[in-house]
Design a protein around this motif. Structure first.
Motif, PDB file in Angstrom:
ATOM      1  N   ILE A   1      72.383  -2.535  34.032  1.00 10.90           N
ATOM      2  CA  ILE A   1      71.114  -1.891  34.162  1.00 10.90           C
ATOM      3  C   ILE A   1      71.368  -0.321  34.094  1.00 10.90           C
ATOM      4  O   ILE A   1      70.504   0.621  33.464  1.00 10.90           O
ATOM      5  CB  ILE A   1      70.126  -2.428  34.998  1.00 10.90           C
ATOM      6  N   LEU A   2      71.925   0.075  35.132  1.00  9.62           N
ATOM      7  CA  LEU A   2      72.265   1.511  35.507  1.00  9.62           C
ATOM      8  C   LEU A   2      72.874   2.174  34.297  1.00  9.62           C
ATOM      9  O   LEU A   2      72.886   3.423  34.068  1.00  9.62           O
ATOM     10  CB  LEU A   2      72.741   1.689  36.799  1.00  9.62           C
TER      11      LEU A   2
ATOM     12  N   HIS B   1      70.710   2.598  31.404  1.00  7.07           N
ATOM     13  CA  HIS B   1      69.660   3.431  31.767  1.00  7.07           C
ATOM     14  C   HIS B   1      70.235   5.125  31.354  1.00  7.07           C
ATOM     15  O   HIS B   1      69.507   5.855  31.009  1.00  7.07           O
ATOM     16  CB  HIS B   1      69.316   3.423  33.241  1.00  7.07           C
ATOM     17  N   GLU B   2      71.408   5.205  31.911  1.00  8.72           N
ATOM     18  CA  GLU B   2      72.024   6.414  31.659  1.00  8.72           C
ATOM     19  C   GLU B   2      72.079   6.774  30.067  1.00  8.72           C
ATOM     20  O   GLU B   2      71.798   7.812  29.555  1.00  8.72           O
ATOM     21  CB  GLU B   2      73.515   6.567  32.087  1.00  8.72           C
TER      22      GLU B   2
ATOM     23  N   GLU C   1      68.593   7.502  28.845  1.00  9.48           N
ATOM     24  CA  GLU C   1      68.335   9.040  29.315  1.00  9.48           C
ATOM     25  C   GLU C   1      69.075   9.931  28.453  1.00  9.48           C
ATOM     26  O   GLU C   1      68.313  10.962  27.867  1.00  9.48           O
ATOM     27  CB  GLU C   1      68.718   9.312  30.527  1.00  9.48           C
TER      28      GLU C   1
ATOM     29  N   ILE D   1      63.427  -3.229  30.333  1.00 12.24           N
ATOM     30  CA  ILE D   1      63.633  -2.509  31.623  1.00 12.24           C
ATOM     31  C   ILE D   1      62.843  -1.185  31.801  1.00 12.24           C
ATOM     32  O   ILE D   1      63.150  -0.354  30.884  1.00 12.24           O
ATOM     33  CB  ILE D   1      65.253  -2.443  31.698  1.00 12.24           C
ATOM     34  N   ASP D   2      62.396  -1.364  32.965  1.00 10.76           N
ATOM     35  CA  ASP D   2      61.425  -0.187  33.112  1.00 10.76           C
ATOM     36  C   ASP D   2      61.858   0.494  34.668  1.00 10.76           C
ATOM     37  O   ASP D   2      62.910  -0.001  35.363  1.00 10.76           O
ATOM     38  CB  ASP D   2      60.107  -0.282  33.142  1.00 10.76           C
ATOM     39  N   ALA D   3      61.180   1.397  35.130  1.00 11.16           N
ATOM     40  CA  ALA D   3      61.355   2.102  36.453  1.00 11.16           C
ATOM     41  C   ALA D   3      61.823   1.170  37.672  1.00 11.16           C
ATOM     42  O   ALA D   3      62.732   1.302  38.431  1.00 11.16           O
ATOM     43  CB  ALA D   3      60.341   3.019  36.801  1.00 11.16           C
TER      44      ALA D   3
ATOM     45  N   ILE E   1      65.019  -0.516  37.591  1.00 12.91           N
ATOM     46  CA  ILE E   1      65.999   0.544  37.957  1.00 12.91           C
ATOM     47  C   ILE E   1      66.296   0.872  39.440  1.00 12.91           C
ATOM     48  O   ILE E   1      67.384   1.023  39.853  1.00 12.91           O
ATOM     49  CB  ILE E   1      66.046   1.904  37.087  1.00 12.91           C
TER      50      ILE E   1
END
Length: 299
Positions: A251-252, A255-256, A259, A273-275, A278
């Motif tokens: 997930i992380l 997320h990167e 971004e 996947i949302d905030a 994370i």
């Protein structure tokens, strides 16, 4: 205050401080903390003996790498004597039974402040585990949790609370009060300690392991126990699994990548996947780092 990060207390093993054999055994069991009991397991005529045994027990448990917690008595005269014995180098926390209100916490914190100064213990080193054991205290759980920076954890005292409330002490009857304690603790970044059902049945190892896993999903961060056989199931239940660790890492990483592309929400393995996801993934990695640090320090 010297303590900002909540401690790692997946398992907290109760032991009567007057039993040298039990203390020595507890120190070898791998519990994150050992609670040296001056309260329920000690008869009234042996309280002074228990306080006298505390220095040796603190040294034995501390040498094992476990945190040292002392459960004191609630009535003020005995509490004062207990704190005189318990606030000493090597003790990490005191477990406070039958806390009534935020002002009650502040009164005890004032006494601990003075004892730390007298004994050259870093200010704020000693933390509090607060036991909510009455209906009146449950109504004040949020204010108790935020009463003082020393408060590190809250826990519902099952039997005492059930007696005060006039209900059976069971998973069905106590789930609501325990959820209130969990919410009060987490609102102020305190630990919520406990299990959904009784910890008395230590002979059912598989059942206890299932209870520990269920309790973690309910929101608990760790739990006390009364028998060494319960330590390993608690440590396992309150440690993120390999699958959870791999999922958090994925997930992380995604997320990167999102971004870098200027995207907020994104899909991973067919799920959005949302905030919040994370935040939970970061919490898993933080927990694993904390466990790794404690394991390294214990070796």
């Amino acid at each position: 205050m010297t303590n900002a990060v909540p401690p790692l207390w997946r398992s907290l093993l109760y032991v009567p401080v007057t039993s040298e054999r039990f203390v020595a055994s507890a120190a070898r069991r791998g519990a994150d903390a050992v609670i040296l009991d001056l309260e329920d397991s000690i008869p009234p005529d042996r309280k002074a003996d228990a306080r006298a045994a505390l220095p040796g027990a603190v040294e034995a448990v501390g040498a094992s790498g476990s945190d040292v917690v002392v459960r004191v008595n609630a009535d003020l005269r005995t509490l004062a004597a207990d704190l005189e014995a318990a606030v000493r180098p090597g003790v990490d926390a005191v477990c406070l039974p039958k806390i009534r209100s935020a002002d009650h916490v502040l009164l005890i914190a004032e006494a601990v402040d003075a004892l730390e100064r007298e004994r050259s213990i870093p200010h704020g080193h000693l933390r509090f585990i607060v036991l909510v054991e009455t209906v009146a205290a449950l109504a004040l759980a949020t204010s108790i949790a935020e009463a003082h920076p020393r408060v590190a954890a809250l826990s519902l005292g099952d039997e005492d609370f059930a007696t005060d409330a006039g209900i059976d002490a069971s998973e069905a009857t106590l789930a609501g009060p325990k959820q209130q304690v969990i919410f009060a603790a987490h609102r102020h970044r305190r630990l919520a300690l406990g299990t959904l059902d009784t910890i008395a049945d230590y002979g059912d190892t598989h059942g206890f392991a299932a209870l520990a896993s269920r309790s973690r999903r309910f929101g608990f961060d760790g739990a006390p126990c009364i028998h060494p056989s319960q330590v390993a199931p608690l440590n396992a239940a309150f440690t993120p699994s390999d699958d959870e660790a791999a999922r958090a890492e994925a997930i992380l990483a995604a997320h990167e990548a999102a971004e870098r592309e200027g995207r907020g929400a994104f899909a991973l393995d067919g799920r959005m996947i949302d905030a919040p996801a994370i935040v939970r993934a970061r919490a898993v990695q933080d927990r694993l780092r904390q466990i790794g640090l404690k394991s390294g320090a214990s070796r």
